[in-house]
Scaffold this motif. Structure first.
Motif, short mmCIF file in Angstrom:
data_model
loop_
_atom_site.label_atom_id
_atom_site.label_comp_id
_atom_site.label_asym_id
_atom_site.label_seq_id
_atom_site.Cartn_x
_atom_site.Cartn_y
_atom_site.Cartn_z
N ARG A 7 27.70 -28.33 2.42
CA ARG A 7 26.40 -28.06 1.80
C ARG A 7 26.36 -26.60 1.37
O ARG A 7 26.70 -25.71 2.14
N THR A 8 25.95 -26.39 0.15
CA THR A 8 25.77 -25.03 -0.38
C THR A 8 24.35 -24.91 -0.88
O THR A 8 23.57 -25.86 -0.82
N ALA A 9 24.04 -23.76 -1.43
CA ALA A 9 22.72 -23.56 -2.01
C ALA A 9 22.52 -24.41 -3.26
O ALA A 9 21.40 -24.64 -3.69
N PHE A 10 23.62 -24.90 -3.83
CA PHE A 10 23.55 -25.62 -5.10
C PHE A 10 23.62 -27.13 -4.97
O PHE A 10 23.02 -27.85 -5.75
N SER A 11 24.38 -27.63 -4.01
CA SER A 11 24.61 -29.08 -3.93
C SER A 11 25.24 -29.44 -2.59
O SER A 11 25.54 -28.57 -1.78
N ASP A 34 30.57 -33.65 -6.13
CA ASP A 34 29.16 -33.49 -5.83
C ASP A 34 28.44 -34.83 -5.94
O ASP A 34 29.07 -35.88 -6.12
N TYR A 40 35.15 -30.52 -7.91
CA TYR A 40 35.19 -29.08 -7.68
C TYR A 40 36.24 -28.81 -6.61
O TYR A 40 36.73 -29.71 -5.95
#
Length: 64
Positions: A7-11, A34, A40
């Motif tokens: 988990r990141t801030a984006f997805s 994602d 990625y």
């Protein structure tokens, strides 16, 4: 080990052990997807890296 979720801030990204692209002194590089099934690469750093290795990683980001 099964499916891993990152988990990141984006997805949120998913991967598994057979999706390992490379492994080095600083961590493991995974091929991930994602929620929209776009691919990625995510590098997971090892805990307790020295300041020189952290600096090297930051330098890698500037080349991307």
């Amino acid at each position: 080990m099964g499916i891993k979720k990152f988990r990141t801030a984006f997805s949120t990204y998913t991967s598994n052990d057979k999706d390992i692209i490379g492994e080095g002194a600083n961590g493991i590089l995974y091929k991930t997807k994602d929620e929209e099934d776009k691919e990625y690469a995510i590098k997971c750093l090892q805990k307790g890296l020295s300041s020189s290795k952290k600096k090297r990683f930051k330098n890698e980001l500037f080349f991307c």
